[in-house]
Design a protein around this motif. Structure first.
Motif, mmCIF file in Angstrom:
data_model
loop_
_atom_site.group_PDB
_atom_site.id
_atom_site.type_symbol
_atom_site.label_atom_id
_atom_site.label_comp_id
_atom_site.label_asym_id
_atom_site.label_seq_id
_atom_site.Cartn_x
_atom_site.Cartn_y
_atom_site.Cartn_z
ATOM 1 N N ALA A 115 25.572 -9.876 9.341
ATOM 2 C CA ALA A 115 26.361 -11.112 9.388
ATOM 3 C C ALA A 115 25.843 -12.173 8.435
ATOM 4 N N CYS A 116 25.380 -11.771 7.270
ATOM 5 C CA CYS A 116 24.919 -12.734 6.261
ATOM 6 C C CYS A 116 26.109 -13.221 5.444
ATOM 7 N N ASP A 117 27.041 -13.868 6.132
ATOM 8 C CA ASP A 117 28.249 -14.378 5.490
ATOM 9 C C ASP A 117 27.963 -15.735 4.850
ATOM 10 N N GLU A 118 28.878 -16.182 4.030
ATOM 11 C CA GLU A 118 28.694 -17.428 3.285
ATOM 12 C C GLU A 118 28.485 -18.628 4.196
ATOM 13 N N ASP A 119 29.184 -18.669 5.346
ATOM 14 C CA ASP A 119 29.079 -19.828 6.230
ATOM 15 C C ASP A 119 28.071 -19.629 7.357
ATOM 16 N N VAL A 142 0.806 -1.215 0.000
ATOM 17 C CA VAL A 142 0.000 0.000 0.000
ATOM 18 C C VAL A 142 0.842 1.269 0.000
ATOM 19 N N PHE A 143 2.166 1.139 0.122
ATOM 20 C CA PHE A 143 2.986 2.346 0.108
ATOM 21 C C PHE A 143 4.360 2.036 -0.471
ATOM 22 N N SER A 144 5.016 3.096 -0.884
ATOM 23 C CA SER A 144 6.339 2.993 -1.481
ATOM 24 C C SER A 144 7.385 3.514 -0.501
ATOM 25 N N GLY A 145 8.650 3.253 -0.771
ATOM 26 C CA GLY A 145 9.721 3.704 0.105
ATOM 27 C C GLY A 145 11.070 3.558 -0.553
ATOM 28 N N PRO A 146 12.143 3.839 0.190
ATOM 29 C CA PRO A 146 13.490 3.721 -0.364
ATOM 30 C C PRO A 146 13.835 2.271 -0.694
ATOM 31 N N GLU A 147 14.710 2.106 -1.673
ATOM 32 C CA GLU A 147 15.194 0.768 -2.001
ATOM 33 C C GLU A 147 15.997 0.196 -0.830
ATOM 34 N N PRO A 148 15.893 -1.113 -0.575
ATOM 35 C CA PRO A 148 16.766 -1.733 0.424
ATOM 36 C C PRO A 148 18.236 -1.581 0.030
ATOM 37 N N GLU A 149 19.090 -1.597 1.014
ATOM 38 C CA GLU A 149 20.527 -1.481 0.773
ATOM 39 C C GLU A 149 21.208 -2.804 1.106
ATOM 40 N N VAL A 150 22.191 -3.175 0.306
ATOM 41 C CA VAL A 150 22.978 -4.383 0.533
ATOM 42 C C VAL A 150 24.440 -3.975 0.648
ATOM 43 N N VAL A 151 25.079 -4.373 1.740
ATOM 44 C CA VAL A 151 26.483 -4.048 1.980
ATOM 45 C C VAL A 151 27.291 -5.338 2.003
ATOM 46 N N LYS A 152 28.320 -5.391 1.151
ATOM 47 C CA LYS A 152 29.267 -6.513 1.141
ATOM 48 C C LYS A 152 30.605 -5.955 1.631
ATOM 49 N N ALA A 153 30.898 -6.223 2.890
ATOM 50 C CA ALA A 153 32.058 -5.599 3.535
ATOM 51 C C ALA A 153 33.299 -6.477 3.399
ATOM 52 N N ASP A 178 35.614 -6.788 5.742
ATOM 53 C CA ASP A 178 35.870 -7.443 7.024
ATOM 54 C C ASP A 178 34.824 -6.982 8.029
ATOM 55 N N HIS A 179 34.916 -7.526 9.245
ATOM 56 C CA HIS A 179 33.925 -7.209 10.268
ATOM 57 C C HIS A 179 33.917 -5.730 10.610
ATOM 58 N N GLU A 180 35.093 -5.108 10.677
ATOM 59 C CA GLU A 180 35.166 -3.695 11.048
ATOM 60 C C GLU A 180 34.439 -2.819 10.036
ATOM 61 N N HIS A 181 34.611 -3.106 8.760
ATOM 62 C CA HIS A 181 33.934 -2.308 7.738
ATOM 63 C C HIS A 181 32.418 -2.541 7.771
ATOM 64 N N GLU A 182 31.993 -3.765 8.080
ATOM 65 C CA GLU A 182 30.563 -4.010 8.186
ATOM 66 C C GLU A 182 29.970 -3.220 9.345
ATOM 67 N N VAL A 183 30.619 -3.271 10.509
ATOM 68 C CA VAL A 183 30.129 -2.539 11.676
ATOM 69 C C VAL A 183 30.055 -1.045 11.384
ATOM 70 N N GLU A 184 31.065 -0.509 10.715
ATOM 71 C CA GLU A 184 31.065 0.914 10.379
ATOM 72 C C GLU A 184 29.898 1.261 9.456
ATOM 73 N N ALA A 185 29.655 0.421 8.448
ATOM 74 C CA ALA A 185 28.563 0.692 7.513
ATOM 75 C C ALA A 185 27.208 0.632 8.215
ATOM 76 N N SER A 208 23.551 -6.939 5.361
ATOM 77 C CA SER A 208 25.008 -6.824 5.293
ATOM 78 C C SER A 208 25.675 -8.157 5.588
ATOM 79 N N GLY A 209 26.902 -8.281 5.117
ATOM 80 C CA GLY A 209 27.713 -9.455 5.380
ATOM 81 C C GLY A 209 29.146 -9.190 4.991
ATOM 82 N N VAL A 210 30.021 -10.101 5.389
ATOM 83 C CA VAL A 210 31.445 -10.006 5.062
ATOM 84 C C VAL A 210 31.730 -10.937 3.893
#
Length: 698
Positions: free
Chosen positions: A637-641, A541-552, A554-561, A683-685
């Motif tokens: 934390a949507c990492d491969e493993d 029933v409503f529109s909004g911003p596109e979801p964002e996907v972050v592929k970091a 390492d862990h530090e860059h993911e946390v920062e994002a 997000s994930g690493v």
């Protein structure tokens, strides 16, 4: 003051929610003053001179904030609140009028004051995110419908041409300019739901246009300060229990057997379940209705929504018992049979390992545990003949002859070892309770939320807890099945064929989030009994911003994002309690905690099955996110493993179990993503989960 009709519009509560905490407090104080005495000089009324509607005025809150009111005779309506220029611009673009066809009062945006409406350009994502993908143009949604039908949907006459020309992408922009009830009616029309024919009262043009059902959904009269305070304190929660017209038919209908409502996340299944329980409770003072769900956390959320729906003083609440399945079994077992001690999974695994060793059985411990959960204990098998004939849906490992005899020996031995320690299982507990409740059913109606995760023994118990199958009502989504393997309901006497409906209009999740999450699932789903669920034609029933996907990296860059994303959401006016951070297991929770701390955001863990608290963001696992709702969600934390979980994949005993694991892990990520209303970050690493790749634009 007693003669004044003091009302509040949903546009006011929505605009109030976008202000900062201090601004909201000041605006509420002025709203209370208006309700008490609108003639006091300190309120400083100013007519909006450039407004096409001469009855729009502004009221001063402070140096910069203004409340827009519509004042005509004895009617005063709180319509909008915002900063000075925003408030005047809002009023100049609108008029309050009675729709010529429906007879409902509407806040209508002026077509000539709106710049040319175009579908938005793709939202630019962060550097780590995948680039946007262009979509081929789609045909107009309503080109084949005449003016009469569009007017019946509540579309203002000025907007008929725009509506008829709109394709799907353009419509979601156009919907922001239409009265909300018209936008929702058009979405129903897009999925084949026609507007209800006007009642005789509507055709007679009632004197009070606020009495029309469409108007009552958008404008509420405030009788006293307490009502106004409640309306202003919970603008975010108010929509969570509102029953939309496309859902009402399934609430009010009488069935000649058990019935089910299903649909994708956000289509209002839980709201339908709540209203169905209330409707059943209203039949007579002797009603005893059970509203049951899967976990204690979900039961707590249902109680909160039931209070919002009924109010604190309603006597109906006493007729509706809200419980989790296991909580209910614990209570009833202690009352009717005695103490209940349920074995944990590690205790079951140890009993199976000991029985395997005693029998020198050739099966792996992973296979034995799977066989126990889904076959032996799942169906509460008590003799070898029943074990030989039990349904083994999806289990491709052939078991016969001597192997079946050895398996039966191991299973029976493991159960005996548990019983020697005074331990049992939930399946056994429900099976013990079933004949006891069947002899004297304790409930006049049973309503089940999250029904897709029912186990065999649980369904059998619930069917026995009511005198008639007509009193059974289920709400669930096959795609959100994350706890149990499928089985045939009809084999247990619960046949919903012909009495199952799919909801198609999503009221909770934005078009962008819903469309992206739907990529995780097939478009056609069916249960074991052949009940089909198509995910085609679902609309939001409503529109909004596109979801964002972050592929970091390492862990530090993911946390920062993630921390930067949280700070941006807070800057937009999203409250802490409206932010959820979701991880696959508690092992990944520290990444979410660190991101909150880096953003200066207070947080609470829902690991114990709690509910969101004011002033705190919520951190939970994907399983515990079930049933929760937030304006903004980060799935970390949507990492491969991690997604799918490596430990689960390594423990798969059969090809069928491996397939089931992949399927439920997809369902888990789908559940996590669809907890979001307006904003979603995944997000994930690197290397990230293959499921995350499905969420990205190519």
């Amino acid at each position: 003051m007693s003669e004044m009709n003091f009302r509040i519009a949903d546009t006011f509560t929505a605009s109030l929610a976008r202000l900062s905490g201090q601004e909201q407090k000041a605006a509420k104080t002025t709203a209370f003053d208006l309700q008490m005495d609108p003639s006091r000089p300190s309120l400083s009324f100013h007519r909006v001179d450039r407004a096409r509607d001469p009855d729009f005025w502004t009221v001063r809150v402070n140096r910069d904030l203004r409340i827009v009111v519509h004042k005509r005779g004895a009617d005063l309506l709180l319509a909008f609140v915002g900063h000075h220029d925003d408030a005047y611009a809002w009023a100049e673009r609108r008029r309050l009028e009675v729709h010529p066809r429906t007879g409902a009062v509407q806040l209508v945006e002026l077509r000539e004051r709106v710049e040319e409406i175009d579908a938005p350009a793709p939202v630019m994502a962060p550097a780590e995110a995948a680039p946007a993908r262009s979509s081929p143009p789609s045909p107009p949604l309503f080109a084949g419908h005449d003016d009469d039908l569009l007017l019946a949907c509540g579309v203002p006459e000025d907007w008929l041409a725009d509506v008829r020309a709109a394709d799907e992408a353009r419509f979601y922009v156009l919907a922001d300019h239409l009265p909300a009830e018209a936008a929702e009616a058009l979405l129903n029309l897009a999925v084949g739901i026609l507007p209800a024919p006007p009642t005789a009262a509507a055709l007679d043009a009632p004197a009070d246009p606020y009495a029309h059902p469409d108007a009552q959904r958008r404008f509420r009269i405030m009788e006293n300060r307490e009502e106004l305070e409640a309306a202003l304190d919970a603008p975010w929660e108010a929509w969570t229990v509102f029953l939309h017209p496309s859902q009402r038919d399934f609430v009010d209908r009488d069935f000649n057997g058990p019935a089910r409502v299903t649909g994708s996340a956000g289509t209002g299944k839980t709201v339908v379940a709540l209203h169905r329980a209330v409707r059943m409770a209203r039949r007579s003072p002797d009603e005893a209705v059970l509203l049951v769900t899967f976990t204690d956390a979900l039961a707590a959320a249902l109680r909160l929504k039931l209070r919002r729906l009924l109010g604190e003083s309603s006597g109906l609440a006493a007729r509706i018992r809200v419980r989790s399945l296991q909580g209910l079994a614990q209570e009833m077992h202690e009352q009717l049979i005695g103490p209940l001690e349920v074995a944990s999974e590690p205790e079951v695994a140890r009993a199976l390992a000991a029985a395997k060793s005693a029998a020198d059985a050739p099966f792996s411990e992973a296979f034995l545990l799977d066989e126990w959960n889904h076959v032996f204990d799942g169906w509460n098998i008590r003799d070898a003949d029943a074990y030989a004939s039990v349904p083994r849906l999806g289990r491709k490992t052939r078991v016969g002859g001597r192997q079946r005899e050895v398996l039966w020996q191991v299973m029976a031995d493991a159960r005996a070892r548990l019983e020697d320690r005074g331990l049992t299982t939930w399946s056994a507990a429900f099976d013990r309770l079933r004949p006891l409740v069947a002899s004297k059913p304790p409930y006049t109606a049973v309503v089940v939320d999250e029904a897709q995760d029912l186990a065999v023994a649980e369904l059998g118990f619930l069917a026995a807890a009511v005198a008639s199958p007509d009193a059974l009502f289920f709400a669930g989504d096959i795609a959100q099945r994350i706890f149990r393997q499928p089985f045939s309901w009809a084999s247990l006497g619960v046949d919903i064929r012909g009495r199952s409906r799919v909801l198609k209009v999503n009221y909770r999740t934005s078009h962008q989030i819903r469309a992206r999450a739907d990529r995780l699932l097939p478009t056609e789903l069916s249960d074991v009994d052949g009940n089909e669920e198509s995910r085609r034609g679902v609309v939001s029933v409503f529109s909004g911003p596109e979801p964002e996907v972050v592929k970091a990296a390492d862990h530090e860059h993911e946390v920062e994002a993630v921390a930067n994303w949280i700070e941006a959401r807070i800057a937009e006016g999203i409250a802490s309690a409206e932010i959820g951070l979701v991880v696959r297991t508690v092992a990944q929770a520290p990444r979410a905690q660190t991101a909150c701390e880096a953003a200066g955001l207070r947080w609470r863990s829902l690991a114990g099955g709690g509910t969101p608290e004011p002033g705190f963001a919520s951190i939970c696992t994907m399983h515990l996110a079930k049933g929760l709702e937030f304006r903004a969600v980060a799935v970390l934390a949507c990492d491969e493993d991690v997604v799918p979980l490596a430990d689960r994949l390594e423990g798969a005993a059969t090809e069928a179990e491996l397939k089931e694991i992949y399927e439920t892990e997809r369902h888990l990520l789908y559940v996590a993503c669809t907890r979001a209303r307006d904003r979603l970050l995944v997000s994930g690493v690197e290397p990230v989960s293959e499921f995350v790749e499905d969420l990205c634009d190519k």
